[in-house]
Design a protein around this motif. Structure first.
Motif, mmCIF file in Angstrom:
data_model
loop_
_atom_site.group_PDB
_atom_site.id
_atom_site.type_symbol
_atom_site.label_atom_id
_atom_site.label_comp_id
_atom_site.label_asym_id
_atom_site.label_seq_id
_atom_site.Cartn_x
_atom_site.Cartn_y
_atom_site.Cartn_z
ATOM 1 N N GLU A 11 103.598 37.317 56.164
ATOM 2 C CA GLU A 11 102.697 37.570 55.039
ATOM 3 C C GLU A 11 103.482 37.822 53.757
ATOM 4 O OE1 GLU A 11 99.875 40.615 55.916
ATOM 5 O OE2 GLU A 11 98.739 39.351 57.297
ATOM 6 N N LEU A 12 104.544 38.608 53.857
ATOM 7 C CA LEU A 12 105.366 38.883 52.680
ATOM 8 C C LEU A 12 105.989 37.595 52.151
ATOM 9 C CD1 LEU A 12 106.663 40.932 50.735
ATOM 10 C CD2 LEU A 12 108.503 41.227 52.416
ATOM 11 N N LEU A 13 106.456 36.729 53.034
ATOM 12 C CA LEU A 13 107.066 35.470 52.611
ATOM 13 C C LEU A 13 106.043 34.565 51.927
ATOM 14 C CD1 LEU A 13 109.553 33.672 52.518
ATOM 15 C CD2 LEU A 13 109.022 32.907 54.837
ATOM 16 N N LEU A 14 104.832 34.511 52.454
ATOM 17 C CA LEU A 14 103.791 33.690 51.834
ATOM 18 C C LEU A 14 103.417 34.218 50.448
ATOM 19 C CD1 LEU A 14 101.476 32.975 54.899
ATOM 20 C CD2 LEU A 14 102.899 31.315 53.680
ATOM 21 N N GLY A 34 113.554 42.414 52.272
ATOM 22 C CA GLY A 34 112.180 42.836 52.479
ATOM 23 C C GLY A 34 111.593 42.285 53.767
ATOM 24 N N LEU A 35 111.942 41.046 54.096
ATOM 25 C CA LEU A 35 111.449 40.439 55.330
ATOM 26 C C LEU A 35 111.996 41.177 56.545
ATOM 27 C CD1 LEU A 35 111.839 36.665 54.384
ATOM 28 C CD2 LEU A 35 109.747 38.034 54.337
ATOM 29 N N ALA A 36 113.259 41.566 56.480
ATOM 30 C CA ALA A 36 113.833 42.344 57.577
ATOM 31 C C ALA A 36 113.143 43.710 57.691
ATOM 32 C CB ALA A 36 115.336 42.520 57.369
ATOM 33 N N GLY A 37 112.868 44.333 56.547
ATOM 34 C CA GLY A 37 112.147 45.603 56.570
ATOM 35 C C GLY A 37 110.748 45.463 57.140
ATOM 36 N N ALA A 38 110.092 44.337 56.830
ATOM 37 C CA ALA A 38 108.756 44.078 57.374
ATOM 38 C C ALA A 38 108.804 43.908 58.887
ATOM 39 C CB ALA A 38 108.162 42.832 56.717
ATOM 40 N N ALA A 39 109.850 43.243 59.380
ATOM 41 C CA ALA A 39 110.003 43.099 60.829
ATOM 42 C C ALA A 39 110.201 44.463 61.484
ATOM 43 C CB ALA A 39 111.176 42.164 61.139
ATOM 44 N N LEU A 40 110.983 45.330 60.848
ATOM 45 C CA LEU A 40 111.158 46.686 61.381
ATOM 46 C C LEU A 40 109.828 47.428 61.441
ATOM 47 C CD1 LEU A 40 114.404 48.016 59.638
ATOM 48 C CD2 LEU A 40 114.149 47.201 61.987
ATOM 49 N N ALA A 41 109.012 47.277 60.395
ATOM 50 C CA ALA A 41 107.715 47.957 60.371
ATOM 51 C C ALA A 41 106.832 47.508 61.535
ATOM 52 C CB ALA A 41 107.015 47.694 59.038
ATOM 53 N N GLU A 42 106.859 46.213 61.832
ATOM 54 C CA GLU A 42 106.066 45.692 62.958
ATOM 55 C C GLU A 42 106.605 46.224 64.287
ATOM 56 O OE1 GLU A 42 103.278 44.213 62.711
ATOM 57 O OE2 GLU A 42 103.365 42.233 61.790
ATOM 58 N N ALA A 161 102.236 46.582 50.706
ATOM 59 C CA ALA A 161 102.331 46.957 49.291
ATOM 60 C C ALA A 161 103.676 47.599 48.984
ATOM 61 C CB ALA A 161 101.198 47.915 48.933
ATOM 62 N N ALA A 162 104.153 48.451 49.894
ATOM 63 C CA ALA A 162 105.442 49.111 49.695
ATOM 64 C C ALA A 162 106.576 48.099 49.653
ATOM 65 C CB ALA A 162 105.678 50.130 50.809
ATOM 66 N N LEU A 163 106.534 47.105 50.517
ATOM 67 C CA LEU A 163 107.588 46.091 50.557
ATOM 68 C C LEU A 163 107.526 45.168 49.347
ATOM 69 C CD1 LEU A 163 107.330 45.351 54.361
ATOM 70 C CD2 LEU A 163 109.351 46.269 53.204
ATOM 71 N N VAL A 164 106.330 44.862 48.894
ATOM 72 C CA VAL A 164 106.188 44.063 47.675
ATOM 73 C C VAL A 164 106.814 44.799 46.498
ATOM 74 C CG1 VAL A 164 104.491 43.234 45.988
ATOM 75 C CG2 VAL A 164 104.193 42.712 48.411
ATOM 76 N N SER A 165 106.589 46.102 46.433
ATOM 77 C CA SER A 165 107.179 46.896 45.358
ATOM 78 C C SER A 165 108.690 46.997 45.507
ATOM 79 C CB SER A 165 106.566 48.300 45.349
ATOM 80 O OG SER A 165 107.156 49.108 44.356
ATOM 81 N N GLY A 194 109.379 54.693 55.552
ATOM 82 C CA GLY A 194 110.799 54.599 55.875
ATOM 83 C C GLY A 194 111.365 53.196 55.858
ATOM 84 N N THR A 195 110.662 52.247 56.446
ATOM 85 C CA THR A 195 111.184 50.879 56.499
ATOM 86 C C THR A 195 111.268 50.265 55.106
ATOM 87 O OG1 THR A 195 108.928 50.181 57.034
ATOM 88 C CG2 THR A 195 110.471 50.387 58.865
ATOM 89 N N ALA A 196 110.272 50.536 54.270
ATOM 90 C CA ALA A 196 110.296 50.022 52.904
ATOM 91 C C ALA A 196 111.335 50.752 52.062
ATOM 92 C CB ALA A 196 108.917 50.151 52.264
ATOM 93 N N HIS A 197 111.523 52.030 52.333
ATOM 94 C CA HIS A 197 112.500 52.791 51.562
ATOM 95 C C HIS A 197 113.919 52.282 51.804
ATOM 96 C CE1 HIS A 197 114.095 55.943 49.155
ATOM 97 N NE2 HIS A 197 114.611 56.636 50.152
#
Length: 214
Positions: A11-14, A34-42, A161-165, A194-197
């Motif tokens: 979703e972040l990549l799109l 950010g994509l790596a952080g998103a994977a961690l969040a999942e 939203a956190a990762l987009v920012s 945490g993952t976005a930070h």
């Protein structure tokens, strides 16, 4: 056939890719982190890892069954090889590129993106990923732009939203003064999750050394 739901990194990549030019709207390296952080969040939601104090600990090495998340989990050390976890910021910087490639392959296979291979000056190969025949980006954009007005009503919308920012994509999507309050809220989320930070810290450190190019 029903398609599997999109993962957060997809979703972040799109959101980040310009549908015509096929290139990220933000810094490409920061997007990878950010994509790596998103994977961690999942993986955190799936109960495979914990992220505390800026460190990642694998608590369940069983693959979730998704190609993107399985690849991200495989890039983390097994529980038996961990002492006190690994630094999240360092991991997102190292794993960003392979996580991005996993997302690109998946989205190309789904028809959401096209892999357009070119050569600069007829010599140097590079790739772009414009929109494909299957519109998966449209619904993602609609959900994302509706989330601020709804107060980011669920964890998934808050993490996205956190990762987009954190990756400075917010000003490319939510443009104009009317979205200033939403951008401020997203910045706070990037500090609190945490993952976005971890991503936000990596991006901030990169900018401090002059690495804010595309």
């Amino acid at each position: 056939m029903t398609l599997a739901p999109l993962t957060l990194p997809e979703e972040l990549l799109l959101l980040a890719l310009d549908p015509v030019r096929g290139r990220p709207r933000n810094n490409s390296r920061h997007l990878q982190w950010g994509l790596a952080g998103a994977a961690l969040a999942e993986l955190e939601v799936a109960g495979r890892i914990t992220v505390e104090g800026g460190r990642i600990t694998v608590v369940n090495p069983m693959p979730p069954g998704d190609p993107v998340l399985d690849g991200a989990l495989a890039a983390l050390p097994a529980p038996a090889k961990q002492r006190r976890g690994i630094p999240a910021r360092r991991w997102v910087q190292r794993a960003g590129r392979p996580v991005q490639e996993l997302c690109l392959r998946r989205l190309v296979a789904r028809g959401a993106l096209r892999r357009d291979s070119r050569r600069a000056l007829g010599l140097f190969p590079y790739e772009r990923f414009p929109a494909g025949a299957v519109d998966l980006a449209g619904p993602v954009r609609e959900r994302f732009t509706a989330a601020p007005a709804a107060g980011f009503p669920d964890r998934r919308s808050r993490v996205l939203a956190a990762l987009v920012s954190a990756t400075d994509l917010d000003r490319k999507i939510l443009t104009g003064r009317e979205h200033r309050s939403a951008r401020r809220a997203m910045k706070r989320l990037a500090q609190d999750i945490g993952t976005a930070h971890a991503v936000e810290r990596a991006v901030r450190a990169d900018k401090s050394t002059g690495g804010d190019g595309g």
